[in-house]
Design a protein around this motif. Structure first.
Motif, mmCIF file in Angstrom:
data_model
loop_
_atom_site.group_PDB
_atom_site.id
_atom_site.type_symbol
_atom_site.label_atom_id
_atom_site.label_comp_id
_atom_site.label_asym_id
_atom_site.label_seq_id
_atom_site.Cartn_x
_atom_site.Cartn_y
_atom_site.Cartn_z
ATOM 1 N N UNK A 467 -19.090 -28.916 -7.859
ATOM 2 C CA UNK A 467 -18.433 -29.143 -7.110
ATOM 3 C C UNK A 467 -17.128 -28.456 -6.333
ATOM 4 N N UNK A 468 -16.574 -27.744 -6.752
ATOM 5 C CA UNK A 468 -15.574 -27.879 -6.174
ATOM 6 C C UNK A 468 -15.312 -25.795 -5.339
ATOM 7 N N UNK A 469 -16.267 -25.591 -5.818
ATOM 8 C CA UNK A 469 -17.134 -23.975 -4.932
ATOM 9 C C UNK A 469 -17.826 -24.338 -3.201
ATOM 10 N N UNK A 473 -16.036 -24.207 0.026
ATOM 11 C CA UNK A 473 -17.142 -23.948 1.368
ATOM 12 C C UNK A 473 -17.041 -24.639 2.675
ATOM 13 N N UNK A 474 -16.809 -26.065 2.071
ATOM 14 C CA UNK A 474 -16.905 -27.055 3.215
ATOM 15 C C UNK A 474 -15.361 -26.816 4.110
ATOM 16 N N UNK A 475 -14.206 -26.722 3.231
ATOM 17 C CA UNK A 475 -12.845 -26.648 3.511
ATOM 18 C C UNK A 475 -12.364 -25.063 4.565
ATOM 19 N N UNK A 476 -13.629 -24.248 4.527
ATOM 20 C CA UNK A 476 -13.827 -22.235 4.989
ATOM 21 C C UNK A 476 -14.603 -22.910 6.416
ATOM 22 N N UNK A 508 -26.941 -31.936 0.195
ATOM 23 C CA UNK A 508 -25.833 -30.988 -0.919
ATOM 24 C C UNK A 508 -24.384 -31.336 -0.316
ATOM 25 N N UNK A 509 -24.076 -30.329 1.015
ATOM 26 C CA UNK A 509 -23.433 -30.381 1.245
ATOM 27 C C UNK A 509 -22.355 -31.330 1.644
ATOM 28 N N UNK A 515 -18.248 -37.412 -0.618
ATOM 29 C CA UNK A 515 -17.690 -37.403 -2.126
ATOM 30 C C UNK A 515 -15.860 -37.079 -2.078
ATOM 31 N N UNK A 516 -15.270 -36.625 -1.542
ATOM 32 C CA UNK A 516 -14.213 -36.070 -0.739
ATOM 33 C C UNK A 516 -13.594 -36.746 -0.620
#
Length: 520
Positions: A467-469, A473-476, A508-509, A515-516
């Motif tokens: 999940x962290x990865x 990727x979402x933040x980038x 998945x994204x 969830x975040x």
């Protein structure tokens, strides 16, 4: 009164005063939080919310909910008021859906007999339970069986297949009309099919499936047929001349209708109806083989609030069929006016022949490229003018045919009161983006899409990431769940990413993103 008693009383008063102060502070904070939400009244949000325009109905529902706030819907023998409200709401629904019992035909058959059911927490639960009842009625072992439905059927049936271990057989719809073909359903049916699903109408395009024709297929194969009328069930009965679509069609064995949509009750309350007691009883879960109290649940929930049920029951009692008919007429006038407006906008088109108070809008490919309007950019432009529309991504069906990217509009009675301003926003919003390039995915996600095309990355690679990865990727990509309110989410770009990436990856994204949002 002794001094000790006085001190105790004073302490209780102080404690009560502090509690009231804390409660007032919390409510002030809640009001502040609500200011971040899209407006639920006034016709500015054309999805998710259903506004009758009658404040008295909201007050009625709130008062009814207050009266039953401490009641537990788990056991109607302890709280018989719940049984009365549920029984009367089920009876009300089955009457306008042509399921009222005929004493002369009170048998458990697919063409006659009593229609019975329950109130659930919403359309998703109704759909899952309809599938569960059909599966158990068929008597197949867990993990066996298939579910046949059009690609436009609600996502709740995908969830049901996943939860119940059924194979999902998706039948393509006509890309022009959005309707499924009865013969295509017949071709998809297998010996292990436990249920066929059709929509009245479907959510993406407001197309009314050929229910009578599909019912003939279902009867020929002795398979139950569910009509998902979650969004249309409280509108189509008063919409006008339509092909038969409810329990008056022989072969329709179950139906779902949401009272928290065009019933104008609080979220969430839906009614699930079955033709025949034997099918209905398969919806239930029961357990007596444990040391606690006997458990018999008609729904997925055990303990449950009955606030929404009380609100729906009260509103239905006050409005009756004539009241709902009047509200439908207002929504119908507004829907027709909006469809006429969209049809006059160069670069856009209404998809198919929508039925009910909803419709979808796509790019008009018949006009020159520089005169076309991308529906997702249109959503953003109309949003800047104060109205919230809903974008829907393009998709490819199992047979390779494409369904277009669209904009969805749900129309309610209150829409009629803002028609002038809304029409202006639709027209000027289209002018703002006419000829603009179609919305594209954020650069980082567009680069990821390219990596998939080149074969540098596989779906399995992404699904294996922790999940962290995925969050990184979402933040980038500029999609930080904890992003600033000054940087609103660009839904046009998000939907473009959904279109360009493998759907398992976008799922998945989006799971990680949502969830975040609620992670402490």
């Amino acid at each position: 009164m002794s001094s000790t008693q006085a001190e105790e009383l004073q302490g209780k008063i102080v404690e009560s005063t502090n509690l009231e102060k804390r409660a007032a502070d919390i409510l002030t904070r809640l009001r502040s939080l609500r200011e971040q939400d899209a407006p639920t009244h006034g016709g500015r949000v054309l999805s998710y919310v259903y506004d009758s325009g009658l404040a008295a109905l909201d007050e009625l529902a709130a008062d009814a909910a207050r009266l039953v706030q401490p009641v537990n819907g788990l056991d109607p023998t302890v709280f018989p008021s719940t049984a009365v409200m549920e029984r009367e709401l089920v009876a009300f629904a089955r009457e306008f859906l042509h399921g009222a019992s005929d004493p002369a035909a009170d048998t458990d058959t697919d063409t006659g007999g009593i229609v019975v059911g329950n109130v659930t927490s919403g359309g998703t639960e109704s759909c899952v339970l309809a599938v569960k009842a059909a599966r158990d009625f068929r008597g197949l072992p867990p993990g066996e069986g298939s579910l046949v439905l059009p690609t436009t059927a609600h996502a709740a049936f995908h969830k049901a297949a996943h939860l119940l271990g059924l194979e999902l057989i998706l039948v393509p719809v006509d890309p022009t009309s959005g309707r499924v073909g009865a013969q295509d359903i017949a071709t998809a049916v297998r010996k292990d099919t436990v249920l066929i699903v059709v929509s009245a109408p479907n959510y993406p395009f407001a197309a009314l499936d050929p229910i009578a024709d599909v019912a003939e297929v279902a009867r020929a194969h002795s398979i139950p047929l569910h009509v998902d009328a979650c969004i249309g069930g409280l509108a189509l009965p008063w919409w006008g001349d339509l092909p038969p679509w409810d329990f008056q069609v022989p072969g329709v064995t179950s139906m779902s209708v949401d009272f928290h949509k065009y019933g104008y009750s609080p979220k969430g309350v839906s009614v699930l109806l079955h033709r025949g007691r034997d099918l209905h009883r398969k919806q239930y879960f029961g357990l007596t083989d444990w040391p606690g109290y006997p458990v018999v649940n008609p729904t997925l929930l055990g303990s449950k609030s009955v606030a929404a049920l009380a609100g729906a029951w009260a509103i239905s009692q006050v409005l009756g069929q004539s009241g709902y008919a009047e509200l439908v007429s207002r929504a119908q006038r507004a829907t027709r006016a909006l469809i006429e407006t969209v049809q006059s906008i160069e670069g856009l088109r209404v998809v198919g022949s929508p039925v009910g108070p909803l419709f979808a809008v796509a790019t008009d490919g018949s006009v020159p490229l520089e005169r076309r309007v991308d529906p997702h950019r249109w959503v953003s432009a109309v949003g800047a003018r104060g109205f919230v529309l809903q974008g829907q991504p393009a998709s490819t069906q199992p047979d390779g045919t494409a369904l277009p990217r669209t904009t969805h509009l749900t129309v309610t009675p209150v829409t009629e009161s803002v028609l002038g301003e809304l029409t202006n926003a639709l027209v000027l919003g289209a002018d703002d983006v006419r000829g603009s390039a179609a919305a594209e995915a954020p650069p980082a996600l567009a680069e990821l899409a390219g990596a998939f095309e080149r074969g540098d990355v596989t779906v399995a690679d992404v699904l294996a990431l922790p999940s962290d990865a995925v969050a990184a990727a979402l933040r980038s990509a500029g999609l930080d769940p904890r992003g600033s309110a000054d940087s609103p989410l660009d839904m046009a770009a998000v939907l473009a990413a959904v279109e360009s990436l493998p759907r398992e990856v976008t799922k998945r994204l989006l799971v990680e993103f949502l969830a975040g949002l609620v992670e402490p």
